[in-house]
Motif scaffolding. Structure first.
Motif, PDB file in Angstrom:
ATOM      1  N   LEU A 117       4.540  -5.525   4.521  1.00  0.00           N
ATOM      2  CA  LEU A 117       5.487  -4.489   4.934  1.00  0.00           C
ATOM      3  C   LEU A 117       5.139  -3.123   4.343  1.00  0.00           C
ATOM      4  O   LEU A 117       5.768  -2.123   4.669  1.00  0.00           O
ATOM      5  N   TRP A 118       4.142  -3.086   3.459  1.00  0.00           N
ATOM      6  CA  TRP A 118       3.874  -1.842   2.747  1.00  0.00           C
ATOM      7  C   TRP A 118       3.470  -0.714   3.689  1.00  0.00           C
ATOM      8  O   TRP A 118       3.817   0.436   3.482  1.00  0.00           O
TER       9      TRP A 118
ATOM     10  N   PHE B 242       6.657   1.048   4.659  1.00  0.00           N
ATOM     11  CA  PHE B 242       7.348   1.804   3.621  1.00  0.00           C
ATOM     12  C   PHE B 242       6.520   2.982   3.104  1.00  0.00           C
ATOM     13  O   PHE B 242       7.023   3.830   2.400  1.00  0.00           O
TER      14      PHE B 242
ATOM     15  N   SER C 115      10.548   2.149  -3.118  1.00  0.00           N
ATOM     16  CA  SER C 115       9.768   1.029  -2.600  1.00  0.00           C
ATOM     17  C   SER C 115       8.416   0.935  -3.310  1.00  0.00           C
ATOM     18  O   SER C 115       7.817  -0.136  -3.367  1.00  0.00           O
TER      19      SER C 115
ATOM     20  N   GLN D 186       5.398  -2.223  -4.619  1.00  0.00           N
ATOM     21  CA  GLN D 186       4.248  -2.065  -3.723  1.00  0.00           C
ATOM     22  C   GLN D 186       3.477  -3.370  -3.521  1.00  0.00           C
ATOM     23  O   GLN D 186       3.175  -3.755  -2.395  1.00  0.00           O
TER      24      GLN D 186
ATOM     25  N   LEU E 145       5.477  -5.863  -1.545  1.00  0.00           N
ATOM     26  CA  LEU E 145       5.614  -5.441  -0.156  1.00  0.00           C
ATOM     27  C   LEU E 145       4.300  -5.598   0.610  1.00  0.00           C
ATOM     28  O   LEU E 145       4.295  -5.986   1.773  1.00  0.00           O
TER      29      LEU E 145
END
Lengths: 229, 233
Positions: free
Chosen positions: B88-89, B92, B76, B80, B83
């Motif tokens: 959403l980072w 993750f 993921s 980065q 995301l």
């Protein structure tokens, strides 16, 4: 996205080692399973209990814990025992050797169950007929039971192989440069972790596909002599 | 053998046991819900619904779980900026989230295949009878097919849950402090390798066979109608 920046060869090299470790472990598992299943079906109580304990423990403990136990635990255990007898020795396991041995030992418990079912699946009358023809227990086992048991064992053994080849990925934690560990090296060097790990996963998928093909061929071959309605 | 190393560290290992059970419970629950939908989709006659599910199941069953965990946790990082752009980072970044996500997706694939076998094993007469009573679609699945399929699939699903419980040991590799994670930490500090790993193995054995016991009890309960004497007793 799939530019591995020349690290593809590293993955291929790792894949070769993965297959070597997988096949080595499979051979040990096949042999151990044969012994284990004969012990389980044996009339001698001690042997049956021994085999039962082996399969119960091995199937209840995660593979990773078993691998760590053998790789880190076994050398210190041997050293402690040697020290108890007043000897000072230093044991260092080779990761490849430890990996093959541990995986073989774990999956021997699973092949034991497969063989046991396969032996029981051969009709009893076959063995009785062989004994009535005057074959000894060993000879009738070799000539009658062993060749016929494979047909029942192949689907189960293929399952064990598919789980085993995926479990070789765990050997990367003891620093053996197999497929997953090399993928990690490539991921750190190229700063493209997704591409590298995804490429590795596709190689595992390819091994699975080839294994399924081989399984179908082997099943067909083992049931050549069977009449189909 | 140094017994005091074991007794001194039992509390820490029990803390790890809580994490192991937590991860197992969340992944099993999430995986089961996904598997319900995936299994129904995988028996669909529509190619556009069936084929993607088939590929999802094939990929997750054909590759090692550890690779899946690495793809989600380390992989993921390659996305980065994208995301973090969609917010959403922060998920993750956390090993716990990545571990649960990969375990849930993995068990969803295996369970969907098990449930599909169950759905295909449901007696067709029961479905016909339900149709004759006017049930269809969601109602038919909820009242007739899924309960019957679950009963058929239960023994195989039991095995899957046991495998998942054992598979949670892999999360220790991405720094989570489950039983295996705690054991590795203690072992590397005390050098009591076999004492600690044997203790960890014993904890797993207790969990696995305890879980099997509970699932066998549930199996007896949901198949009681097939065994009326035992029910009366």
């Amino acid at each position: 996205m799939f530019d591995l920046q020349g690290y593809g060869f590293l993955l291929v090299k790792g894949a070769k080692l993965t297959i070597v470790v997988g096949i080595g472990a499979l051979i040990i598992a096949l042999l151990l399973g044969l012994v284990g299943s004969l012990f389980k079906l044996s009339k001698i109580k001690t042997l049956a209990v021994l085999a039962e304990t082996y399969t119960t423990v091995m199937r209840g403990v995660p593979e990773l814990v078993s691998i760590l136990l053998v790789y880190y635990g076994a050398p210190t255990l041997i050293q402690d025992i040697a020290a108890f007898f007043g000897k000072n020795i230093y044991v260092n396991l080779d990761p490849m050797f430890a990996g093959i041995l541990t995986l073989g030992f774990i999956y021997g418990a699973f092949t034991t169950e497969v063989y046991r079912g396969a032996f029981l699946a051969v009709p009893r009358g076959q063995m009785e007929a062989a004994r009535a023809c005057g074959m000894s227990a060993v000879l009738s086992f070799r000539r009658i039971l062993l060749p016929q048991m494979w047909r029942f064992a192949i689907p189960g053994l293929s399952n064990v192989w598919m789980v085993l080849i995926k479990a070789t990925a765990l050997i990367s934690v003891i620093q053996l440069p197999e497929l997953l560990m090399n993928a990690g090296i490539a991921a750190r060097s190229t700063h493209k972790p997704f591409s590298c790990y995804f490429a590795a996963s596709l190689i595992y998928l390819l091994i699975t596909i080839l294994s399924i093909g081989f399984q179908q061929w082997a099943e067909k071959r083992a049931s050549r002599g069977i009449r189909r309605e | 053998m140094d017994i005091s190393v074991i007794t001194n560290n039992i509390p820490k290992l029990l803390d790890g046991t809580v994490i192991t059970l937590e991860i197992t419970a969340i992944s099993v629950a999430a995986g089961f819900v996904m598997a319900l939908f995936l299994s129904i989709m995988s028996v669909s006659k529509n190619n556009f619904i069936r084929m993607p599910v088939k590929w999802f199941i094939f990929y997750f069953r054909g590759t090692p779980l550890l690779v899946q965990i690495f793809i989600i946790y380390y992989g993921s990082g390659q996305f980065q900026s994208a995301l973090s752009h969609v917010g959403l980072w922060y998920l993750f970044r956390k090993p716990f989230f990545c571990a649960v996500l990969s375990l849930a997706l993995n068990t969803a694939a295996y369970s969907a295949e098990i449930l599909r076998g169950g759905i295909e094993g449901v007696d067709f007469g029961e479905i016909e009878a339900a149709r004759a009573c006017g049930m269809s679609g969601f109602l038919l699945y909820r009242r007739i097919i899924m309960p019957a399929a679950l009963r058929i699939a239960w023994p195989a699903y039991t095995n899957e849950v046991v495998f998942l419980l054992q598979a949670t040991s892999l999360v220790s590799i991405i720094t989570l402090m489950d039983i295996t994670g705690v054991a590795r930490l203690i072992a590397s500090r005390t050098f009591a390798f076999y004492e600690i790993f044997i203790t960890a193995a014993v904890i797993y054995l207790v969990l696995v066979y305890g879980l099997l016991f509970v699932f066998k009890k549930i199996e007896k309960k949901i198949t009681a109608h097939l065994n009326p004497e035992a029910m009366a007793a």
